[in-house]
Motif scaffolding. Structure first.
Motif, short mmCIF file in Angstrom:
data_model
loop_
_atom_site.label_atom_id
_atom_site.label_comp_id
_atom_site.label_asym_id
_atom_site.label_seq_id
_atom_site.Cartn_x
_atom_site.Cartn_y
_atom_site.Cartn_z
N ALA A 122 1.54 -1.37 0.07
CA ALA A 122 -0.58 -0.07 -0.60
C ALA A 122 0.47 1.51 -0.20
CB ALA A 122 -0.90 0.07 1.05
N ILE A 123 2.14 1.52 0.94
CA ILE A 123 2.50 2.13 0.73
C ILE A 123 3.52 2.43 -0.90
CG2 ILE A 123 4.93 2.96 1.59
CD1 ILE A 123 4.07 1.67 4.72
N TYR A 124 3.63 1.46 -1.10
CA TYR A 124 4.65 1.00 -2.69
C TYR A 124 3.70 1.74 -3.51
CZ TYR A 124 7.41 0.95 -6.38
OH TYR A 124 7.71 0.41 -7.80
N ALA A 125 2.36 1.39 -3.42
CA ALA A 125 1.35 2.40 -4.95
C ALA A 125 1.08 3.50 -4.10
CB ALA A 125 0.02 1.63 -4.14
N THR A 126 1.14 4.04 -3.16
CA THR A 126 0.71 5.40 -3.11
C THR A 126 2.16 6.54 -3.00
OG1 THR A 126 1.16 5.75 0.00
CG2 THR A 126 -0.96 5.37 -1.93
N GLN A 127 3.50 5.81 -2.55
CA GLN A 127 4.97 6.58 -2.41
C GLN A 127 5.81 6.24 -3.27
OE1 GLN A 127 5.88 7.60 1.86
NE2 GLN A 127 3.84 6.98 2.03
N GLY A 128 6.33 5.42 -4.35
CA GLY A 128 6.85 4.43 -4.77
C GLY A 128 7.90 5.12 -5.72
N LYS A 129 7.44 6.58 -5.67
CA LYS A 129 8.55 6.88 -6.51
C LYS A 129 8.96 7.69 -6.30
CE LYS A 129 5.43 11.47 -7.04
NZ LYS A 129 4.91 11.24 -5.77
N ASP A 130 9.21 7.43 -4.98
CA ASP A 130 10.01 8.00 -3.67
C ASP A 130 10.53 7.64 -3.29
OD1 ASP A 130 9.00 10.74 -4.22
OD2 ASP A 130 7.47 10.93 -3.06
N ILE A 131 10.42 5.96 -3.57
CA ILE A 131 11.41 5.06 -2.57
C ILE A 131 12.21 4.38 -3.09
CG2 ILE A 131 11.18 2.77 -1.60
CD1 ILE A 131 8.48 3.78 -0.83
N ALA A 132 13.65 3.82 -2.91
CA ALA A 132 14.47 3.62 -3.88
C ALA A 132 14.77 2.21 -3.95
CB ALA A 132 16.14 4.44 -3.00
N LEU A 133 14.71 2.23 -2.56
CA LEU A 133 14.86 0.24 -1.72
C LEU A 133 14.08 -0.31 -0.78
CD1 LEU A 133 17.57 -1.40 -1.64
CD2 LEU A 133 17.92 -0.50 -0.10
N VAL A 134 13.81 -1.57 -0.93
CA VAL A 134 13.08 -2.11 0.36
C VAL A 134 14.00 -3.11 1.00
CG1 VAL A 134 11.33 -3.95 0.28
CG2 VAL A 134 10.65 -2.01 -0.84
N ILE A 135 14.74 -3.23 2.74
CA ILE A 135 14.39 -3.96 2.68
C ILE A 135 13.24 -5.14 3.90
CG2 ILE A 135 15.57 -4.97 4.82
CD1 ILE A 135 17.34 -1.85 4.01
N THR A 136 13.14 -6.17 3.02
CA THR A 136 12.39 -7.02 3.82
C THR A 136 12.61 -8.20 4.28
OG1 THR A 136 9.96 -8.06 3.39
CG2 THR A 136 11.61 -7.99 1.47
N ASP A 137 11.87 -8.46 5.44
CA ASP A 137 12.16 -9.87 6.13
C ASP A 137 11.31 -10.53 5.54
OD1 ASP A 137 12.92 -10.64 9.00
OD2 ASP A 137 11.93 -11.99 8.81
N MET A 138 11.65 -11.67 5.97
CA MET A 138 10.96 -12.79 4.96
C MET A 138 9.96 -13.49 5.30
SD MET A 138 12.62 -12.89 1.52
CE MET A 138 11.51 -14.33 1.07
N MET A 139 10.22 -13.32 7.03
CA MET A 139 8.86 -14.49 7.82
C MET A 139 8.24 -12.73 8.56
SD MET A 139 9.26 -17.23 8.10
CE MET A 139 9.53 -18.67 8.59
N MET A 140 6.78 -12.26 7.41
CA MET A 140 5.82 -11.44 8.55
C MET A 140 4.98 -11.45 8.14
SD MET A 140 7.29 -8.37 6.11
CE MET A 140 7.22 -8.88 4.59
N PRO A 141 4.41 -11.23 8.85
CA PRO A 141 2.76 -11.74 9.09
C PRO A 141 2.43 -11.45 8.35
CG PRO A 141 3.10 -9.68 10.86
CD PRO A 141 4.61 -9.78 10.04
N ILE A 142 0.74 -12.03 8.31
CA ILE A 142 -0.38 -11.38 6.87
C ILE A 142 0.25 -11.66 5.03
CG2 ILE A 142 -2.00 -9.21 5.77
CD1 ILE A 142 -1.46 -8.11 8.14
N MET A 143 1.59 -11.41 4.91
CA MET A 143 2.12 -11.41 3.28
C MET A 143 3.63 -11.40 3.88
SD MET A 143 1.67 -9.76 -0.19
CE MET A 143 0.18 -9.96 -0.42
N ASP A 144 3.84 -13.34 3.53
CA ASP A 144 5.61 -12.90 3.78
C ASP A 144 6.49 -11.82 2.69
OD1 ASP A 144 5.67 -14.70 2.00
OD2 ASP A 144 4.89 -17.06 2.78
N GLY A 145 7.34 -12.98 3.46
CA GLY A 145 8.82 -11.43 2.47
C GLY A 145 8.85 -12.09 1.10
N THR A 146 8.03 -12.97 0.89
CA THR A 146 8.30 -14.36 -1.08
C THR A 146 6.85 -13.51 -1.86
OG1 THR A 146 9.31 -16.14 -0.27
CG2 THR A 146 8.14 -15.50 -2.41
N ARG A 147 6.06 -13.83 -1.01
CA ARG A 147 4.82 -12.59 -1.99
C ARG A 147 4.92 -11.48 -2.37
NH1 ARG A 147 -0.25 -15.44 1.06
NH2 ARG A 147 -0.35 -13.52 1.86
#
Length: 96
Positions: free
Chosen positions: A12-37
């Motif tokens: 949701a954040i990327y959909a609204t602010q993606g042009k201002d985001i250069a990089l995402v760091i994600t954990d692979m084990m997250m609630p609701i939607m994991d890192g792979t998805r």
């Protein structure tokens, strides 16, 4: 810097602010939607978006590798701030 508590919020954040985001760091084990998805969804939004995946978990006794997950780089936890900065710099310097 922007933070999200799970993959759904990150998208949701990327959909609204993606042009201002250069990089995402994600954990692979997250609630609701994991890192792979999350990574796959981000790749659908922008195939060239820069992504670092991280986890402290292993799969079948082996560390998860970036060829199994569509991130630019996989960094195994624990890592130092210096190592993370090196990886971030390296990923940001890669051309799309």
């Amino acid at each position: 810097m922007v933070t999200a508590t799970n993959g759904t919020e990150a998208l949701a954040i990327y959909a609204t602010q993606g042009k201002d985001i250069a990089l995402v760091i994600t954990d692979m084990m997250m609630p609701i939607m994991d890192g792979t998805r999350t990574i796959r969804a981000l790749r659908n939004m922008d195939p060239f978006f820069k992504i670092i995946a991280s986890s402290g978990f292993t799969a079948n006794g082996q560390t998860m590798q970036d060829d199994n997950y569509p991130a630019d780089v996989f960094i195994q936890k624990p890592y130092t701030a210096e190592k993370l900065l090196e990886v971030v710099h390296s990923v940001l310097q890669k051309e799309s």
